[in-house]
Design a protein around this motif. Structure first.
Motif, PDB file in Angstrom:
ATOM      1  N   GLN A  46      -2.785 -18.425   7.857  1.00 60.70           N
ATOM      2  CA  GLN A  46      -3.390 -18.241   6.542  1.00 60.70           C
ATOM      3  C   GLN A  46      -4.677 -19.037   6.461  1.00 60.70           C
ATOM      4  OE1 GLN A  46      -0.136 -19.438   3.838  1.00 60.70           O
ATOM      5  NE2 GLN A  46       0.028 -17.286   3.244  1.00 60.70           N
ATOM      6  N   GLU A  47      -5.590 -18.558   5.633  1.00 69.35           N
ATOM      7  CA  GLU A  47      -6.807 -19.305   5.344  1.00 69.35           C
ATOM      8  C   GLU A  47      -7.072 -19.175   3.847  1.00 69.35           C
ATOM      9  OE1 GLU A  47     -11.293 -19.582   7.129  1.00 69.35           O
ATOM     10  OE2 GLU A  47      -9.661 -18.939   8.452  1.00 69.35           O
ATOM     11  N   LYS A  48      -7.377 -20.311   3.202  1.00 69.75           N
ATOM     12  CA  LYS A  48      -7.511 -20.363   1.747  1.00 69.75           C
ATOM     13  C   LYS A  48      -8.964 -20.428   1.312  1.00 69.75           C
ATOM     14  CE  LYS A  48      -3.265 -22.996   1.256  1.00 69.75           C
ATOM     15  NZ  LYS A  48      -2.641 -24.249   0.856  1.00 69.75           N
ATOM     16  N   LEU A  49      -9.181 -19.998   0.063  1.00 69.20           N
ATOM     17  CA  LEU A  49     -10.453 -20.232  -0.604  1.00 69.20           C
ATOM     18  C   LEU A  49     -10.182 -20.433  -2.088  1.00 69.20           C
ATOM     19  CD1 LEU A  49     -11.102 -17.378  -2.168  1.00 69.20           C
ATOM     20  CD2 LEU A  49     -12.112 -16.740  -0.021  1.00 69.20           C
ATOM     21  N   ASP A  50     -11.095 -21.143  -2.758  1.00 67.02           N
ATOM     22  CA  ASP A  50     -10.974 -21.373  -4.196  1.00 67.02           C
ATOM     23  C   ASP A  50     -11.551 -20.182  -4.947  1.00 67.02           C
ATOM     24  OD1 ASP A  50      -9.801 -23.894  -3.945  1.00 67.02           O
ATOM     25  OD2 ASP A  50     -11.769 -24.870  -3.762  1.00 67.02           O
ATOM     26  N   ILE A  51     -10.938 -19.880  -6.081  1.00 68.67           N
ATOM     27  CA  ILE A  51     -11.412 -18.794  -6.943  1.00 68.67           C
ATOM     28  C   ILE A  51     -12.245 -19.425  -8.051  1.00 68.67           C
ATOM     29  CG2 ILE A  51     -10.750 -16.946  -8.524  1.00 68.67           C
ATOM     30  CD1 ILE A  51      -8.109 -16.687  -6.953  1.00 68.67           C
ATOM     31  N   SER A  52     -13.481 -18.986  -8.202  1.00 76.65           N
ATOM     32  CA  SER A  52     -14.345 -19.524  -9.257  1.00 76.65           C
ATOM     33  C   SER A  52     -14.030 -18.834 -10.585  1.00 76.65           C
ATOM     34  CB  SER A  52     -15.820 -19.338  -8.893  1.00 76.65           C
ATOM     35  OG  SER A  52     -16.196 -17.981  -9.063  1.00 76.65           O
ATOM     36  N   SER A  53     -14.416 -19.457 -11.672  1.00 72.22           N
ATOM     37  CA  SER A  53     -14.130 -18.896 -12.994  1.00 72.22           C
ATOM     38  C   SER A  53     -14.917 -17.609 -13.253  1.00 72.22           C
ATOM     39  CB  SER A  53     -14.431 -19.931 -14.080  1.00 72.22           C
ATOM     40  OG  SER A  53     -15.779 -20.336 -14.002  1.00 72.22           O
ATOM     41  N   ALA A  54     -16.028 -17.427 -12.567  1.00 73.67           N
ATOM     42  CA  ALA A  54     -16.855 -16.233 -12.769  1.00 73.67           C
ATOM     43  C   ALA A  54     -16.501 -15.104 -11.800  1.00 73.67           C
ATOM     44  CB  ALA A  54     -18.324 -16.601 -12.606  1.00 73.67           C
ATOM     45  N   GLU A  55     -15.445 -15.284 -11.017  1.00 73.46           N
ATOM     46  CA  GLU A  55     -15.083 -14.336  -9.961  1.00 73.46           C
ATOM     47  C   GLU A  55     -14.699 -12.966 -10.529  1.00 73.46           C
ATOM     48  OE1 GLU A  55     -15.513 -14.430  -6.220  1.00 73.46           O
ATOM     49  OE2 GLU A  55     -14.378 -16.250  -6.534  1.00 73.46           O
ATOM     50  N   THR A  56     -15.186 -11.925  -9.874  1.00 72.74           N
ATOM     51  CA  THR A  56     -14.740 -10.563 -10.179  1.00 72.74           C
ATOM     52  C   THR A  56     -13.828 -10.121  -9.044  1.00 72.74           C
ATOM     53  OG1 THR A  56     -16.532  -9.471  -8.970  1.00 72.74           O
ATOM     54  CG2 THR A  56     -16.950 -10.014 -11.307  1.00 72.74           C
ATOM     55  N   GLU A  57     -13.115  -9.043  -9.250  1.00 71.48           N
ATOM     56  CA  GLU A  57     -12.256  -8.522  -8.188  1.00 71.48           C
ATOM     57  C   GLU A  57     -13.089  -8.187  -6.952  1.00 71.48           C
ATOM     58  OE1 GLU A  57      -9.108  -4.858  -7.338  1.00 71.48           O
ATOM     59  OE2 GLU A  57      -9.677  -5.308  -9.408  1.00 71.48           O
ATOM     60  N   GLU A  58     -14.258  -7.579  -7.176  1.00 73.35           N
ATOM     61  CA  GLU A  58     -15.123  -7.183  -6.050  1.00 73.35           C
ATOM     62  C   GLU A  58     -15.663  -8.399  -5.298  1.00 73.35           C
ATOM     63  OE1 GLU A  58     -15.543  -5.994  -9.271  1.00 73.35           O
ATOM     64  OE2 GLU A  58     -14.428  -4.148  -8.816  1.00 73.35           O
ATOM     65  N   SER A  59     -16.129  -9.412  -6.037  1.00 71.28           N
ATOM     66  CA  SER A  59     -16.708 -10.583  -5.359  1.00 71.28           C
ATOM     67  C   SER A  59     -15.637 -11.364  -4.605  1.00 71.28           C
ATOM     68  CB  SER A  59     -17.441 -11.486  -6.348  1.00 71.28           C
ATOM     69  OG  SER A  59     -16.545 -12.109  -7.250  1.00 71.28           O
ATOM     70  N   LEU A  60     -14.457 -11.504  -5.212  1.00 76.66           N
ATOM     71  CA  LEU A  60     -13.374 -12.210  -4.532  1.00 76.66           C
ATOM     72  C   LEU A  60     -12.930 -11.451  -3.286  1.00 76.66           C
ATOM     73  CD1 LEU A  60     -11.355 -14.500  -4.291  1.00 76.66           C
ATOM     74  CD2 LEU A  60      -9.876 -13.268  -5.920  1.00 76.66           C
ATOM     75  N   HIS A  61     -12.800 -10.132  -3.403  1.00 76.88           N
ATOM     76  CA  HIS A  61     -12.367  -9.347  -2.250  1.00 76.88           C
ATOM     77  C   HIS A  61     -13.370  -9.466  -1.102  1.00 76.88           C
ATOM     78  CE1 HIS A  61      -9.979  -5.531  -0.954  1.00 76.88           C
ATOM     79  NE2 HIS A  61      -9.743  -6.572  -0.209  1.00 76.88           N
ATOM     80  N   GLU A  62     -14.654  -9.446  -1.418  1.00 79.00           N
ATOM     81  CA  GLU A  62     -15.669  -9.589  -0.371  1.00 79.00           C
ATOM     82  C   GLU A  62     -15.576 -10.960   0.308  1.00 79.00           C
ATOM     83  OE1 GLU A  62     -17.637  -7.332   1.147  1.00 79.00           O
ATOM     84  OE2 GLU A  62     -16.486  -5.963  -0.117  1.00 79.00           O
ATOM     85  N   GLY A  65      -4.273 -15.542 -12.994  1.00 80.52           N
ATOM     86  CA  GLY A  65      -4.981 -16.792 -13.214  1.00 80.52           C
ATOM     87  C   GLY A  65      -4.926 -17.755 -12.034  1.00 80.52           C
ATOM     88  N   ALA A  66      -4.704 -17.223 -10.830  1.00 80.67           N
ATOM     89  CA  ALA A  66      -4.649 -18.062  -9.634  1.00 80.67           C
ATOM     90  C   ALA A  66      -5.972 -18.801  -9.443  1.00 80.67           C
ATOM     91  CB  ALA A  66      -4.339 -17.211  -8.410  1.00 80.67           C
ATOM     92  N   THR A  67      -5.899 -20.025  -8.950  1.00 78.46           N
ATOM     93  CA  THR A  67      -7.106 -20.810  -8.683  1.00 78.46           C
ATOM     94  C   THR A  67      -7.476 -20.799  -7.205  1.00 78.46           C
ATOM     95  OG1 THR A  67      -5.798 -22.823  -8.465  1.00 78.46           O
ATOM     96  CG2 THR A  67      -6.714 -22.337 -10.652  1.00 78.46           C
ATOM     97  N   GLN A  68      -6.554 -20.300  -6.389  1.00 78.20           N
ATOM     98  CA  GLN A  68      -6.812 -20.146  -4.956  1.00 78.20           C
ATOM     99  C   GLN A  68      -6.296 -18.794  -4.502  1.00 78.20           C
ATOM    100  OE1 GLN A  68      -4.999 -23.422  -2.759  1.00 78.20           O
ATOM    101  NE2 GLN A  68      -7.045 -24.205  -2.364  1.00 78.20           N
ATOM    102  N   SER A  69      -6.950 -18.273  -3.488  1.00 81.04           N
ATOM    103  CA  SER A  69      -6.457 -17.076  -2.811  1.00 81.04           C
ATOM    104  C   SER A  69      -6.813 -17.244  -1.346  1.00 81.04           C
ATOM    105  CB  SER A  69      -7.065 -15.798  -3.398  1.00 81.04           C
ATOM    106  OG  SER A  69      -6.412 -14.670  -2.849  1.00 81.04           O
ATOM    107  N   GLY A  70      -6.885 -16.151  -0.631  1.00 79.26           N
ATOM    108  CA  GLY A  70      -7.228 -16.231   0.780  1.00 79.26           C
ATOM    109  C   GLY A  70      -6.690 -15.036   1.520  1.00 79.26           C
TER     110      GLY A  70
END
Length: 190
Positions: free
Chosen positions: A148-164, A125-130
């Motif tokens: 390090q570089e951060k980005l926000d994780i959206s509620s509609a995020e899939t593993e594939e979309s976040l990884h990209e 349930g992380a709200t940020q990754s990077g």
């Protein structure tokens, strides 16, 4: 010219970003080889397409022998820096002590080390990754953090979309980090 060796196990998108940066940010870098543990890894054909020598050191039943073969090959290539760009193997303590090695990892370490960092971040349930660039030690993503570089994780995020999305950050950060490390080495040595 600084000598760089890339370790990679898969598609090679990170390696490709490094190859492409030779015309700009990494103009004074000689990528002397790509080493993979997978004979069918796409990174090998990417390297061949830009005339970079590639080697395959497949995992062996005797892990000590594999470690020795990899270390011997790296020694022969005489790198100023080794870049793990999607290389899915732990390296021996002897190898990481002998060579300067960095790794790119798709999480904000120390959170979510290991091969499933993106999935693990979503499941937690992380709200940020990077992405994190770190020195490689003998542990699993435990080396000293360089950048390090951060980005926000959206509620509609899939593993594939976040990884990209993370891969886009990784490409820029790995190139900038390589340039910074090699510039610091140059300044220190000269």
């Amino acid at each position: 010219m600084k000598r760089v060796v890339i370790l990679a196990s898969g598609g090679g998108t990170l390696a490709q970003a490094i190859f492409d940066a030779r015309s700009t940010t990494l103009a004074d870098v000689d990528i002397v080889a790509v080493i993979s543990d997978q004979k069918d890894a796409h990174v090998i054909s990417r390297a061949e397409a830009v005339q970079i020598e590639s080697f395959v050191v497949p995992m062996m039943a005797d892990r000590t022998q594999w470690d020795r073969e990899l270390e011997t090959l790296l020694g022969a290539l005489k790198p100023d820096l080794v870049v793990s760009a999607g290389f899915m193997r732990l390296l021996s303590a002897k190898t990481v002590e002998r060579f300067k090695i960095i790794n790119s990892h798709p999480s904000l370490l120390p959170l979510f080390p290991g091969a499933h960092a993106v999935r693990d971040a979503l499941q937690a349930g992380a709200t940020q990754s990077g992405t994190t660039i770190h020195w490689v030690d003998a542990g699993l993503d435990t080396g000293e953090i360089i950048a390090q570089e951060k980005l926000d994780i959206s509620s509609a995020e899939t593993e594939e979309s976040l990884h990209e999305r993370i891969k886009i950050l990784e490409r820029g950060l790995i190139v900038a980090t390589i340039a910074s490390i090699l510039a610091a080495q140059e300044k220190k040595n000269g």
